[in-house]
Every structure is written in C-alpha cells, then in structure tokens.
Design an enzyme around this catalytic site. Structure first.
Site, mmCIF file in Angstrom:
data_model
loop_
_atom_site.group_PDB
_atom_site.id
_atom_site.type_symbol
_atom_site.label_atom_id
_atom_site.label_comp_id
_atom_site.label_asym_id
_atom_site.label_seq_id
_atom_site.Cartn_x
_atom_site.Cartn_y
_atom_site.Cartn_z
ATOM 1 N N TYR A 22 0.787 -1.233 0.000
ATOM 2 C CA TYR A 22 0.000 0.000 0.000
ATOM 3 C C TYR A 22 0.823 1.289 0.000
ATOM 4 C CZ TYR A 22 -3.629 -3.389 1.026
ATOM 5 O OH TYR A 22 -4.472 -4.462 0.961
ATOM 6 N N HIS A 79 -15.508 -6.355 -1.808
ATOM 7 C CA HIS A 79 -15.730 -7.736 -2.223
ATOM 8 C C HIS A 79 -16.923 -8.390 -1.525
ATOM 9 C CE1 HIS A 79 -11.756 -6.814 -3.635
ATOM 10 N NE2 HIS A 79 -11.276 -6.760 -2.410
ATOM 11 N N HIS A 99 -8.589 1.340 -6.259
ATOM 12 C CA HIS A 99 -7.850 0.411 -5.398
ATOM 13 C C HIS A 99 -6.372 0.707 -5.540
ATOM 14 C CE1 HIS A 99 -11.428 -1.730 -4.463
ATOM 15 N NE2 HIS A 99 -11.722 -1.755 -5.748
ATOM 16 N N ILE A 100 -5.707 0.765 -4.395
ATOM 17 C CA ILE A 100 -4.277 1.074 -4.388
ATOM 18 C C ILE A 100 -3.505 -0.070 -5.045
ATOM 19 C CG2 ILE A 100 -2.298 1.516 -2.866
ATOM 20 C CD1 ILE A 100 -4.433 2.640 -0.840
HETATM 21 O O1 CA2 Z 1 -5.953 -2.173 -3.011
HETATM 22 C C1 CA2 Z 1 -6.848 -1.626 -2.368
HETATM 23 O O2 CA2 Z 1 -6.978 -0.409 -2.307
HETATM 24 C C2 CA2 Z 1 -7.825 -2.490 -1.562
HETATM 25 O O3 CA2 Z 1 -9.110 -1.880 -1.649
HETATM 26 C C3 CA2 Z 1 -7.311 -2.464 -0.144
HETATM 27 C C4 CA2 Z 1 -8.106 -3.357 0.797
HETATM 28 C C5 CA2 Z 1 -8.233 -4.765 0.219
HETATM 29 O O4 CA2 Z 1 -9.080 -5.539 1.057
HETATM 30 C C6 CA2 Z 1 -8.795 -4.738 -1.183
HETATM 31 O O5 CA2 Z 1 -8.825 -6.065 -1.659
HETATM 32 C C7 CA2 Z 1 -7.931 -3.899 -2.098
HETATM 33 C C8 CA2 Z 1 -7.430 -3.452 2.145
HETATM 34 C C9 CA2 Z 1 -7.199 -2.122 2.781
HETATM 35 C C10 CA2 Z 1 -6.258 -2.323 3.906
HETATM 36 O O6 CA2 Z 1 -5.456 -1.177 3.975
HETATM 37 C C11 CA2 Z 1 -4.294 -1.256 4.646
HETATM 38 C C12 CA2 Z 1 -3.453 -0.187 4.510
HETATM 39 C C13 CA2 Z 1 -2.256 -0.202 5.136
HETATM 40 C C14 CA2 Z 1 -1.892 -1.276 5.933
HETATM 41 C C15 CA2 Z 1 -2.739 -2.335 6.079
HETATM 42 C C16 CA2 Z 1 -3.955 -2.330 5.433
#
Ligand code: CA2
Length: 144
Positions: A22, A79, A99-100
């Site tokens: 991320y 999801h 999405h990042i």
């Molecule tokens: O890629 C993305 O932006 C997601 O939406 C991020 C979600 C994930 O469940 C999706 O599949 C894809 C997770 C967000 C968690 O964000 C964090 C950021 C920093 C550290 C840990 C988690």
C-alpha cells in the site's frame, strides 16, 4: 464542484503497515494532499474514512443533494458489500472506484467487486496516485 472521497476498512492504516502493498503515504497526509489537489483545481474535496460498513452507507446517503461526485475505495467491503452498492445506486451520484493495489492480481476472493456496478470506472494498481487520477476522471466526467 464538490467531490467526496470515501475510504473503507483499514485504510486508516495507510503508511503504517504493509508498505510493500500500500506504499508509504500515511492516510492523513493523503487526505491533505487530495484536499490541496482539489483546491488547485478549483473544487472542494471532502474525505471520509470508516471501518464500519453502516457508517459508510450513512455517509454516502448524506451526500445526496450536496455532492457532485464520489471517489470510493471501500477496502475489503469492495468484495462483500451489496449495502454499499445499493447506497451508491440510491444516491445516483457519479462514482469512481479506486484500489491502491490491483485486486485482480491477488487472492481469488478479491476478484469480485460489488461496487463496480455503481461506478463508471475503476482505477486499480496505481498506488495512492490512483486517487488523484480518479479526481481528474471525475472532473472530466462532470464537465464533458
Ligand atoms: O488495493 C486496495 O486499495 C484495496 O481496496 C485495499 C483493501 C483490500 O481488502 C482490497 O482487496 C484492495 C485493504 C485495505 C487495507 O489497507 C491497509 C493499509 C495499510 C496497511 C494495512 C492495510
């Protein structure tokens, strides 16, 4: 023009955990940068983050009638949440999904996006830069 940027579950941890996926930008720095980016483009950017699905639904509903566009990264609710899809459809505000990471390149369970059905475009795998691209896309979409 007013744009609402909605972030869902765990995105408040940006910059703190899993930087390999991320990135290193913290959530509050990202919000500041997006607000400033909006100002430089003559628009108002408001940011909102919650870990709670119902709060996200409430915030989307509250945008009805006072917001021109929504950028949304629901986190894992992407999801799972038909409630967020229904909220976006109900308010009828043009929305873009961000999405990042690229969920399609990760686990199979990330390949489904419910909110995609209420968004005119998805930006994925561009890191936090994708939020700025989404603001650009919304501006272009709203000023054809
Ligand atoms: O890629 C993305 O932006 C997601 O939406 C991020 C979600 C994930 O469940 C999706 O599949 C894809 C997770 C967000 C968690 O964000 C964090 C950021 C920093 C550290 C840990 C988690």
């Amino acid at each position: 023009m007013k744009i609402l940027i909605v972030n869902g579950a765990n995105l408040n941890l940006l910059g703190i955990r899993e930087p390999d996926i991320y990135g290193h930008t913290g959530y509050s720095a990202l919000c500041q940068d997006l607000t400033e980016y909006g100002r430089a483009h003559g628009i108002t950017v408001e940011t909102y983050q919650s870990n709670h699905e119902g709060d996200l639904v409430d915030r989307i509903q509250a945008a009805y009638g006072n917001t021109d566009g929504i950028v949304i990264n629901p986190g894992a609710y992407t999801h799972t949440s038909i409630a967020l899809l229904d909220a976006l459809k109900a308010v009828g505000i043009p929305a873009i999904e961000v999405h990042i990471s690229d969920p399609d390149l990760r686990e199979d369970f990330r390949k489904v996006s419910y909110i995609r059905f209420a968004c005119f475009k998805t930006i994925k795998g561009h890191g936090v830069k994708g939020y700025f691209e989404a603001v650009d896309e919304l501006i272009a979409h709203l000023n054809p």
